[in-house]
Design a protein around this motif. Structure first.
Motif, short mmCIF file in Angstrom:
data_model
loop_
_atom_site.label_atom_id
_atom_site.label_comp_id
_atom_site.label_asym_id
_atom_site.label_seq_id
_atom_site.Cartn_x
_atom_site.Cartn_y
_atom_site.Cartn_z
N LYS A 176 13.29 7.95 1.23
CA LYS A 176 12.42 6.89 1.75
C LYS A 176 10.98 7.22 1.40
O LYS A 176 10.59 8.37 1.38
N ALA A 177 10.21 6.20 1.15
CA ALA A 177 8.82 6.42 0.79
C ALA A 177 8.10 7.17 1.91
O ALA A 177 8.36 6.92 3.08
N PRO A 178 7.24 8.10 1.55
CA PRO A 178 6.49 8.83 2.57
C PRO A 178 5.43 7.92 3.18
O PRO A 178 5.03 6.92 2.57
N PRO A 228 1.90 6.54 3.79
CA PRO A 228 0.64 6.69 3.05
C PRO A 228 -0.40 7.34 3.94
O PRO A 228 -0.34 7.21 5.17
N ILE A 229 -1.33 8.05 3.32
CA ILE A 229 -2.41 8.65 4.11
C ILE A 229 -3.52 7.62 4.21
O ILE A 229 -4.16 7.28 3.22
N LEU A 230 -3.71 7.09 5.41
CA LEU A 230 -4.64 5.98 5.61
C LEU A 230 -5.79 6.43 6.49
O LEU A 230 -5.66 7.39 7.25
N PRO A 231 -6.92 5.74 6.38
CA PRO A 231 -8.04 6.09 7.26
C PRO A 231 -7.59 5.98 8.71
O PRO A 231 -6.87 5.05 9.08
N HIS A 252 -3.33 10.54 -4.47
CA HIS A 252 -3.14 9.69 -5.65
C HIS A 252 -3.65 10.34 -6.93
O HIS A 252 -3.83 9.67 -7.94
N ASP A 253 -3.87 11.63 -6.90
CA ASP A 253 -4.42 12.32 -8.06
C ASP A 253 -3.30 12.50 -9.09
O ASP A 253 -2.18 12.89 -8.75
N ILE A 254 -3.62 12.24 -10.38
CA ILE A 254 -2.54 12.37 -11.37
C ILE A 254 -2.14 13.83 -11.55
O ILE A 254 -1.07 14.13 -12.05
N GLN A 308 0.44 -2.34 3.73
CA GLN A 308 0.35 -1.63 5.02
C GLN A 308 -0.98 -0.94 5.21
O GLN A 308 -1.25 -0.43 6.30
N GLY A 309 -1.82 -0.92 4.20
CA GLY A 309 -3.13 -0.31 4.40
C GLY A 309 -3.77 0.06 3.09
O GLY A 309 -3.14 -0.04 2.03
N THR A 310 -5.02 0.46 3.18
CA THR A 310 -5.77 0.87 2.00
C THR A 310 -6.39 2.23 2.27
O THR A 310 -7.02 2.44 3.31
N SER A 311 -6.20 3.14 1.34
CA SER A 311 -6.69 4.51 1.55
C SER A 311 -8.20 4.57 1.35
O SER A 311 -8.81 3.61 0.89
N ARG A 312 -8.76 5.75 1.70
CA ARG A 312 -10.20 5.94 1.54
C ARG A 312 -10.66 5.70 0.12
O ARG A 312 -11.74 5.21 -0.14
N VAL A 326 -6.84 2.82 -2.67
CA VAL A 326 -5.47 2.57 -3.12
C VAL A 326 -4.72 1.83 -2.02
O VAL A 326 -4.61 2.30 -0.89
N SER A 347 -1.47 0.50 -0.18
CA SER A 347 -0.06 0.91 -0.06
C SER A 347 0.75 -0.30 0.36
O SER A 347 0.46 -0.94 1.36
N ASP A 386 11.56 0.83 3.28
CA ASP A 386 10.76 1.99 2.92
C ASP A 386 10.78 2.35 1.44
O ASP A 386 10.97 3.51 1.06
N ILE A 387 10.60 1.35 0.61
CA ILE A 387 10.27 1.60 -0.79
C ILE A 387 8.80 1.21 -0.90
O ILE A 387 8.38 0.23 -0.30
N SER A 388 8.01 2.00 -1.61
CA SER A 388 6.59 1.68 -1.60
C SER A 388 5.99 1.65 -2.99
O SER A 388 6.52 2.23 -3.94
N ASP A 413 1.97 1.95 -4.78
CA ASP A 413 0.54 2.17 -4.62
C ASP A 413 -0.17 1.35 -5.69
O ASP A 413 0.17 1.44 -6.88
N ARG A 440 7.43 4.95 -4.79
CA ARG A 440 8.29 5.90 -4.08
C ARG A 440 9.56 5.17 -3.63
O ARG A 440 9.49 4.00 -3.22
N MET A 446 4.67 9.19 -9.95
CA MET A 446 3.98 9.95 -8.91
C MET A 446 2.55 9.45 -8.74
O MET A 446 2.09 9.18 -7.64
N ALA A 447 1.86 9.32 -9.86
CA ALA A 447 0.48 8.83 -9.81
C ALA A 447 0.10 8.33 -11.20
O ALA A 447 0.75 8.66 -12.19
N ASP A 470 -3.55 6.91 -13.62
CA ASP A 470 -4.97 6.55 -13.72
C ASP A 470 -5.08 5.44 -14.76
O ASP A 470 -4.94 5.69 -15.97
#
Lengths: 704, 213
Positions: A284-286, A288-291, A395-397, B73-77, B80, B82, B88-90, B92, B102, B109-110, B112
């Motif tokens: 399952k997708a982890p 996300p790290i959100l604010p 999200h770093d490559i 579900q949200g936007t990271s700092r 990005v 999500s 639970d398939i995601s 970015d 995922r 994985m990532a 650019d």
């Protein structure tokens, strides 16, 4: 978590692993001989398979069925195990069932001008039917044509033989040893045969018509002398031909003509451990790290029955990722979490999931995350991660390597965060099918029972485990074993047939185990009860394994008493004190060596040497042998204990996260010398996944 | 004889795959439930109730007609977004470019793709570099670099659930070691947002298509 993960499933696949493995095929364009090794039809070539490739092959012609598993151990070394059925070879008794091992070493790789050069041994430790040695050169011209020429000894010098050129070195090369004369001599290294006696020249061609179709032709120096004499085989010609069709998925099917009189078929199913069907488990997708919203900090303030809402949510989030928190400490800026990974094959993935949950649900002032990986209640390593790195590298490559470089991993002994009240007792149970096999009995070389097993365990306290497994065979033919052990040693393993016949519902194991950490870098285990299907008793083990060390040392002492054949609660008279000192060494390039020296179940003293190639994803292929003070003649068939072993992670097959492995050990024959007790949860395997070397090897899944 | 041998092996081989049951938190996602099936997570239901932005995603390369609704579900700092399905398939997504996946298996994985994103937002052509890191079968991430040509293919009428929308079609042709692929982006002429797209992720997954809902 199921009670006895690896070991209870150890028998599940048996020899059928060859086909389990073949669930994911892989392209492979080396021409394969009927012996299941790089070659023409019967003659070898100097080519090698792709490093790490596993190649199961089945070939059949004229009453001769060969099933071979070849493994490319290193880019230059390959090894094969073969099981051959020769119809009516041993009349009036019947078929001959023969096990053989091959070895090949590529001396020179093919260059622009020079050919590849390889040396090899066929059947170097079996009954000697295929006993032969060769030196062979292969050169490819363009993309299509391959030319091979070689010199063979033994069976490969059946025709056109001349005086052995090696005789210039020594007269010893003139005469070839006679090989085993009775079954008790089988299984030794017949060094008095190797490269001795007459030699002969063989050769041939391969031609690739296109990507799909390949032709091969050879001049063979094998005359099938024994088959002509005993099976009525007709040897009309020394020229053999083959056509092979290669499927897109890498499997191939071939047809060949043999010695001008027989036609045969063969099938190859190449599999590469590094290429599972769906790379990257479908976990399952982890999260996300959100604010973080301001609410998080407040939630850690409000408490409800002594536990804050924040902590409740934190534990629930971990649980939703398949992780169980065993302990938690929160200081001014550091949180220490002791966590048990019951879900992921790689502990690095568990660390990544824990880090994400911590970043999302711990108050913002917590800047440092310490994650203690727990195995059977023992804290093994602590990985220190900075919140800022986790947030920056999601999200770093190059996030995998960067996050590893910025993590710190050390021994977790003494670092015991406050126990989470709800974490014990741990109850678990499982109901699963099992397959138990009995291989290579000449009366019936493939027997198996399929049944169902129920396991349950309870851990009332950290490190203390009570568990048991009961098995009920449902269908199969293991109870048709009639061959009695002829061993002159105590029958410590060779009565397996009696166990299979006389047991119905069986108690596979019933034990109490205690795991603890007596000192830094040190782990300990005490086990008592019905230890395994054939023995009960007491077992104690200590392991020294610094987390960043390639070397680990262990010692184990057991008192074991043989169980009744019905595998219920009773015991027989035989008992023994057995134990080993063990050394484990990780060469760091995927090879793991293990040396165990001590006293075996039949009270024989000796040592076992094992070498395994481990792939990062948990796939393992290895071989071992044991030499003890039991003389070869007393040991009986096979002369000494040896075998190959394969471990296949379930997540490799299904793509779903799993910690279960299918493991199988294939021995040409199971006798009583050099037999070890099968205690569950030996420490090295128990703690290894959480050690820094393994975490590093599998860190690529940290962000998965 | 050979056939019985093979059959016997095949039958037993399939037994090896018989699933076990236990109280272990397995959380498996079968192939069938990859997109449809499986219960919707509470999180997804909550996002749906909040009216979170939605995206229709399909895997055109797969044999089944696989498509799914992803909710943001949200936007990271670091900007990005999500997006997640009910099981639970995601994905970015950064500035319309898929930069991670995922739960599909064989995931990205990532990535650019910032240079591509810039040209596409400006609806300009040019040569750019794109980097992908995929989860490898040996648990070692595999990095790939691509040289890509972005071209403006002119105005286009996109058929969307909201009706026909005037867009500009941007094409991205990428070449890497032993690999090449072609992405399409249909861009809103005014806002520069990506209305729909076809994007290549990894050799296992190949292309995904996205459409704003």
């Amino acid at each position: 978590m199921t009670v006895d993960r690896t070991q209870s499933l150890a028998t599940l696949c048996g020899a059928t692993l060859l086909v389990c493995v073949a669930t994911s095929a892989t392209p492979q364009d080396t021409h394969i001989s009927t012996y299941g090794t790089p070659g023409l039809i019967d003659m070898p070539t100097a080519e090698q398979l792709e490093d790490g490739l596993l190649l199961p092959t089945v070939s059949y012609a004229g009453g001769m069925l060969k099933q071979t598993l070849t493994f490319q151990v290193t880019p230059r070394i390959s090894g094969s195990f073969r099981y051959t059925t020769l119809k009516d070879f041993d009349l009036p008794v019947g078929n001959r069932y023969d096990r053989s091992f091959d070895f090949s070493y590529q001396i020179l790789k093919e260059g622009k001008r020079r050919p590849a050069l390889a040396v090899g041994l066929r059947d170097f430790g079996g009954t000697g039917i295929y006993s032969s040695e060769y030196l062979v050169a292969t050169k490819n011209f363009g993309d299509r044509l391959g030319v091979t020429a070689g010199m063979g000894w033994g069976r490969l010098a059946g025709v056109g033989g001349f005086n052995n050129p090696l005789s210039v070195l020594s007269d010893h090369f003139d005469e070839r040893g006679s090989g085993p004369t009775n079954i008790n001599e089988v299984g030794r290294l017949e060094t008095d045969q190797w490269f001795r006696g007459d030699a002969a020249i063989f050769g041939g061609l391969t031609y690739k018509l296109n990507d799909r179709v390949t032709f091969a032709a050879e001049y063979s120096t094998d005359t099938y002398a024994a088959e002509v004499e005993r099976m009525g085989f007709d040897n009309k010609s020394q020229f053999n031909f083959a056509a092979t069709y290669n499927f897109r998925n890498g499997n191939s099917i071939g047809a060949y003509s043999l010695q001008g009189s027989e036609y045969g078929l063969m099938l190859t199913l190449p599999t590469h451990p590094n290429r599972p069907a769906r790379p990257g488990a479908q976990s399952k997708a982890p999260p996300p790290i959100l604010p973080q919203s301001g609410a998080v900090a407040a939630q850690w303030q409000t408490s409800d029955g002594g536990v804050s809402t924040g902590q409740r949510q934190f534990l629930a989030s971990l649980e939703s990722q398949g992780l169980k928190a065993e302990g938690l400490d929160i200081n001014a800026s550091t949180a220490t979490l002791q966590v048990r990974n019951d879900t992921y094959g790689a502990d690095a993935q568990a660390l990544g999931r824990a880090a994400r949950v911590m970043a999302n649900t711990l108050p913002a002032q917590i800047k440092t995350f310490k994650v203690v990986l727990s195995k059977q209640g023992m804290p093994v390593t602590v990985t220190t991660l900075r919140r800022s790195d986790i947030e920056a590298l999601d999200h770093d490559i190059d996030g995998s390597w960067k996050s590893f470089a910025r993590a710190d991993i050390s021994d977790a002994r003494g670092l015991v965060p406050e126990r989470i009240k709800s974490s014990y007792p741990i109850l678990s149970y499982s109901l699963s099918p099992y397959l138990q096999t009995s291989l290579f009995d000449p009366d019936n070389p493939f027997r198996a029972d399929l049944g169902i097993q129920a396991s349950a365990s309870i851990q009332p306290l950290r490190g203390f485990v009570l568990s048991g497994t009961v098995r009920q065979p449902l269908a199969g033919n293991l109870d048709t074993i009639t061959r009695e052990s002829n061993s002159i040693l105590p029958h410590v393993r060779s009565d397996a047939g009696k166990y299979a016949v006389l047991a119905n519902t069986e108690l596979n194991h019933l034990t109490a185990e205690y795991f603890f950490r007596p000192a830094a870098n040190t782990y300990a285990r005490i086990t008592a009860g019905y230890l395994e299907s054939m023995y009960g008793g007491v077992s104690g083990e200590v392991l020294w394994y610094p987390t960043d060390s390639r070397l680990a040392l262990g010692a184990e002492l057991n008192y074991a008493r043989q169980r009744d054949f019905d595998q219920l609660l009773g015991f027989q008279d035989y008992d023994v004190v057995t134990g080993h000192a063990s050394a484990y060494y990780d060469f760091g390039n995927g090879f793991l060596a293990q040396l165990d020296a001590g006293r075996y179940l039949a009270s024989d003293w000796g040592a076992t040497v094992g070498l395994d190639r481990e792939f990062n994803n948990g796939f393992k292929v290895g071989a071992f042998f044991t030499l003890t003070d039991v003389p070869f003649d007393e040991f009986g068939e096979g002369s000494f204990d040896k075998g190959i072993r394969i471990t296949l992670p379930v997540d490799w097959i299904t793509g779903n996260p799993s910690q279960t492995n299918f493991g199988t050990t294939i021995r040409p024959v199971q006798r009583d010398g050099g037999a070890r007790l099968n205690v569950r949860n030996r420490l090295f395997e128990t703690v290894r996944g959480a050690q820094s070397g393994e975490l590093e090897d599998r860190w690529g899944v940290f962000w998965r | 004889m050979i056939y019985t041998a093979i059959k016997r092996f095949a039958v037993l081989g399939s037994l090896c795959l018989v699933a076990a049951c236990s109280n272990a938190p397995a959380g498996p996602i079968g192939l069938k439930s990859l997109f449809f099936g499986g219960e919707q997570s509470q999180k997804f239901a909550a996002l749906s109730a909040q009216g979170a932005p939605a995206l229709a995603v399909a895997l055109p390369g797969s044999r089944k007609n696989t498509n799914a609704r992803f909710l943001r579900q949200g936007t990271s700092r670091d900007g990005v977004e999500s997006w997640v399905t009910g099981n639970d398939i995601s994905l970015d997504i950064r500035r319309g470019m898929i930069v991670g996946s995922r739960g599909f298996g064989g995931d990205l994985m990532a990535a650019d793709a910032s240079e591509t994103a810039r040209l596409i937002a400006e609806k300009r052509g040019g040569i750019v570099t794109r980097y992908h890191t995929e989860f490898g079968g040996d648990d070692v991430p595999k990095a790939r670099a691509f040289k890509c040509r972005v071209t403006n293919k002119g105005p286009w009428t996109s058929k969307t659930p909201k009706g026909e929308i005037a867009t500009v079609l941007m094409q991205e042709d990428c070449r890497g070691e032993n690999l090449s692929f072609r992405n399409f982006f249909w861009v809103s002429p005014n806002s520069g947002t990506i209305v729909q797209s076809r994007q290549w992720l990894t050799p296992t997954l190949e292309y995904l298509t996205t459409q704003q809902l």
